[in-house]
Design a protein around this motif. Structure first.
Motif, PDB file in Angstrom:
ATOM      1  N   PHE A  85       0.832  -1.206   0.000  1.00 38.16           N
ATOM      2  CA  PHE A  85       0.000   0.000   0.000  1.00 38.16           C
ATOM      3  C   PHE A  85       0.864   1.251   0.000  1.00 38.16           C
ATOM      4  CE2 PHE A  85      -2.140   3.369   2.447  1.00 38.16           C
ATOM      5  CZ  PHE A  85      -3.177   3.654   1.559  1.00 38.16           C
ATOM      6  N   VAL A  86       1.910   1.261   0.825  1.00 32.95           N
ATOM      7  CA  VAL A  86       2.801   2.425   0.881  1.00 32.95           C
ATOM      8  C   VAL A  86       3.479   2.646  -0.469  1.00 32.95           C
ATOM      9  CG1 VAL A  86       4.871   3.391   1.956  1.00 32.95           C
ATOM     10  CG2 VAL A  86       3.185   2.193   3.353  1.00 32.95           C
ATOM     11  N   ALA A  87       3.931   1.558  -1.104  1.00 28.34           N
ATOM     12  CA  ALA A  87       4.578   1.659  -2.417  1.00 28.34           C
ATOM     13  C   ALA A  87       3.595   2.179  -3.461  1.00 28.34           C
ATOM     14  CB  ALA A  87       5.121   0.293  -2.843  1.00 28.34           C
ATOM     15  N   THR A  88       2.347   1.729  -3.388  1.00 28.06           N
ATOM     16  CA  THR A  88       1.316   2.202  -4.315  1.00 28.06           C
ATOM     17  C   THR A  88       1.055   3.692  -4.122  1.00 28.06           C
ATOM     18  OG1 THR A  88       0.248   0.026  -4.323  1.00 28.06           O
ATOM     19  CG2 THR A  88      -1.078   1.892  -5.067  1.00 28.06           C
ATOM     20  N   ALA A  89       0.989   4.111  -2.863  1.00 30.35           N
ATOM     21  CA  ALA A  89       0.749   5.528  -2.570  1.00 30.35           C
ATOM     22  C   ALA A  89       1.880   6.400  -3.106  1.00 30.35           C
ATOM     23  CB  ALA A  89       0.598   5.726  -1.056  1.00 30.35           C
ATOM     24  N   ILE A  90       3.117   5.983  -2.880  1.00 34.53           N
ATOM     25  CA  ILE A  90       4.267   6.746  -3.367  1.00 34.53           C
ATOM     26  C   ILE A  90       4.264   6.808  -4.892  1.00 34.53           C
ATOM     27  CG2 ILE A  90       6.792   6.717  -3.559  1.00 34.53           C
ATOM     28  CD1 ILE A  90       6.881   5.676  -0.694  1.00 34.53           C
ATOM     29  N   THR A  91       3.910   5.684  -5.533  1.00 32.70           N
ATOM     30  CA  THR A  91       3.852   5.651  -6.995  1.00 32.70           C
ATOM     31  C   THR A  91       2.819   6.631  -7.527  1.00 32.70           C
ATOM     32  OG1 THR A  91       4.502   3.316  -7.038  1.00 32.70           O
ATOM     33  CG2 THR A  91       3.432   4.188  -9.009  1.00 32.70           C
ATOM     34  N   CYS A  92       1.625   6.612  -6.964  1.00 31.68           N
ATOM     35  CA  CYS A  92       0.555   7.509  -7.423  1.00 31.68           C
ATOM     36  C   CYS A  92       0.924   8.973  -7.199  1.00 31.68           C
ATOM     37  CB  CYS A  92      -0.753   7.174  -6.701  1.00 31.68           C
ATOM     38  SG  CYS A  92      -1.462   5.575  -7.156  1.00 31.68           S
ATOM     39  N   ILE A  93       1.521   9.266  -6.057  1.00 34.55           N
ATOM     40  CA  ILE A  93       1.936  10.640  -5.770  1.00 34.55           C
ATOM     41  C   ILE A  93       2.993  11.101  -6.772  1.00 34.55           C
ATOM     42  CG2 ILE A  93       3.151  12.102  -4.099  1.00 34.55           C
ATOM     43  CD1 ILE A  93       1.820  10.380  -1.894  1.00 34.55           C
ATOM     44  N   SER A  94       3.942  10.226  -7.082  1.00 39.16           N
ATOM     45  CA  SER A  94       5.009  10.591  -8.021  1.00 39.16           C
ATOM     46  C   SER A  94       4.454  10.801  -9.428  1.00 39.16           C
ATOM     47  CB  SER A  94       6.101   9.515  -8.040  1.00 39.16           C
ATOM     48  OG  SER A  94       5.612   8.290  -8.540  1.00 39.16           O
ATOM     49  N   VAL A  95       3.454  10.008  -9.824  1.00 38.80           N
ATOM     50  CA  VAL A  95       2.831  10.176 -11.144  1.00 38.80           C
ATOM     51  C   VAL A  95       2.130  11.531 -11.228  1.00 38.80           C
ATOM     52  CG1 VAL A  95       0.985   9.344 -12.655  1.00 38.80           C
ATOM     53  CG2 VAL A  95       2.590   7.720 -11.641  1.00 38.80           C
ATOM     54  N   VAL A  96       1.447  11.912 -10.164  1.00 40.64           N
ATOM     55  CA  VAL A  96       0.766  13.210 -10.139  1.00 40.64           C
ATOM     56  C   VAL A  96       1.768  14.345 -10.316  1.00 40.64           C
ATOM     57  CG1 VAL A  96      -0.479  14.846  -8.660  1.00 40.64           C
ATOM     58  CG2 VAL A  96      -1.211  12.450  -8.768  1.00 40.64           C
ATOM     59  N   PHE A  97       2.848  14.303  -9.555  1.00 41.29           N
ATOM     60  CA  PHE A  97       3.845  15.373  -9.664  1.00 41.29           C
ATOM     61  C   PHE A  97       4.588  15.320 -10.993  1.00 41.29           C
ATOM     62  CE2 PHE A  97       3.606  15.556  -4.932  1.00 41.29           C
ATOM     63  CZ  PHE A  97       3.280  16.902  -4.837  1.00 41.29           C
ATOM     64  N   PHE A  98       4.820  14.107 -11.521  1.00 39.96           N
ATOM     65  CA  PHE A  98       5.477  13.988 -12.822  1.00 39.96           C
ATOM     66  C   PHE A  98       4.639  14.665 -13.901  1.00 39.96           C
ATOM     67  CE2 PHE A  98       6.265  11.779 -16.847  1.00 39.96           C
ATOM     68  CZ  PHE A  98       7.644  11.912 -16.950  1.00 39.96           C
ATOM     69  N   ALA A  99       3.337  14.431 -13.863  1.00 44.00           N
ATOM     70  CA  ALA A  99       2.445  15.054 -14.844  1.00 44.00           C
ATOM     71  C   ALA A  99       2.447  16.576 -14.690  1.00 44.00           C
ATOM     72  CB  ALA A  99       1.030  14.504 -14.684  1.00 44.00           C
ATOM     73  N   ARG A 100       2.475  17.051 -13.446  1.00 45.83           N
ATOM     74  CA  ARG A 100       2.479  18.496 -13.197  1.00 45.83           C
ATOM     75  C   ARG A 100       3.776  19.160 -13.653  1.00 45.83           C
ATOM     76  NH1 ARG A 100       2.876  20.293  -8.584  1.00 45.83           N
ATOM     77  NH2 ARG A 100       1.879  22.301  -8.896  1.00 45.83           N
ATOM     78  N   GLU A 101       4.877  18.419 -13.545  1.00 50.41           N
ATOM     79  CA  GLU A 101       6.166  18.993 -13.908  1.00 50.41           C
ATOM     80  C   GLU A 101       6.431  18.961 -15.415  1.00 50.41           C
ATOM     81  OE1 GLU A 101       8.303  20.617 -11.918  1.00 50.41           O
ATOM     82  OE2 GLU A 101       6.779  20.352 -10.372  1.00 50.41           O
ATOM     83  N   MET A 102       5.682  18.161 -16.156  1.00 53.15           N
ATOM     84  CA  MET A 102       5.890  18.094 -17.599  1.00 53.15           C
ATOM     85  C   MET A 102       5.457  19.397 -18.264  1.00 53.15           C
ATOM     86  SD  MET A 102       4.769  14.264 -18.812  1.00 53.15           S
ATOM     87  CE  MET A 102       5.324  14.583 -20.490  1.00 53.15           C
ATOM     88  N   PRO A 103       6.202  19.833 -19.294  1.00 57.01           N
ATOM     89  CA  PRO A 103       5.796  21.040 -20.017  1.00 57.01           C
ATOM     90  C   PRO A 103       4.447  20.825 -20.714  1.00 57.01           C
ATOM     91  CG  PRO A 103       8.062  20.415 -20.542  1.00 57.01           C
ATOM     92  CD  PRO A 103       7.459  19.266 -19.801  1.00 57.01           C
TER      93      PRO A 103
END
Length: 227
Positions: A85-103
């Protein structure tokens, strides 16, 4: 209510073992940012552009988040219950920020970018996956969520939230170098968190993902048929 919260805070349970993650992330972030600044300054790029929106420092942030997502996915597939669950949460959070950081795709930016249409879809999809994972986790392991969000275990994510909050403050004060440096630091903590879970996953003896998926599907069908 206060008494229940204090009892919860004093309760025993899983603890985050990688205690110096904040220091390691700080050292790595400083080294990478200074190295990037030296390289691009040598190429004639001013500091304001190096730390600017869609600049080299943000590219490093995107790379960090991409690595986080990959490590998190692998860790989630090879761990059990709480760690999964913790790994899933970290993955989802990183995907959200990755999308936000993309031009944002516009003009000549057409390769490494995300459209204004897909950006909210990606963020919503990651949030939905995390929500479903949370509901399933709590349903199958009653009380598991209270253990997962306990500061003793979740403090790295709380620390990331505080660091990113400070980066937003720096943005409001128009201190770009501090803003991007803090963002890099927060994202690096996420990366090292995923890396630690990946390392932990290597020591776990779990059944193949396909077999576990079939077992979960069988349990779900059994639960539906009994209602």
């Amino acid at each position: 209510m206060l008494k229940r919260i204090l009892t919860w805070l004093r309760s025993s349970g899983p603890t985050w073992q990688y205690r110096r993650i904040w220091l390691d992330a700080l050292i790595i972030t400083l080294c990478l940012n200074v190295l990037a600044w030296l390289i691009f300054a040598k190429l004639g790029m001013p500091t304001s552009e190096i730390f600017a929106e869609d600049g080299p420092i943000e590219d490093l942030q995107s790379l960090s988040l991409a690595i986080t997502a990959l490590l998190g996915i692998v860790a989630a597939s090879r761990t059990r219950i709480l760690a999964r669950f913790v790994a899933t949460a970290i993955t989802c959070i990183s995907v959200v920020f990755f999308a936000r950081e993309m031009p944002i795709c516009r003009g000549s930016v057409t390769v490494y970018c995300v459209s204004k249409t897909w950006l909210p879809i990606i963020i919503a999809a990651a949030a939905l996956i995390l929500l479903i994972a949370t509901i399933v986790f709590e349903y199958r392991h009653r009380g598991g969520l209270s253990r997962a969000i306990h500061p003793r275990l979740s403090w790295p994510l709380g620390f990331v939230a505080a660091v990113l909050g400070l980066s937003q403050l720096a943005e409001s004060l128009d201190i770009v170098v501090i803003e991007e440096s803090l963002e890099s630091y927060g994202f690096m903590i996420l990366t090292l968190s995923a890396a630690w879970l990946f390392r932990f996953a290597r020591s776990q003896q779990v059944e193949p993902l396909g077999k576990r998926a079939k077992a979960s599907l069988s349990r779900f069908k059994h639960a539906i048929s009994n209602h």
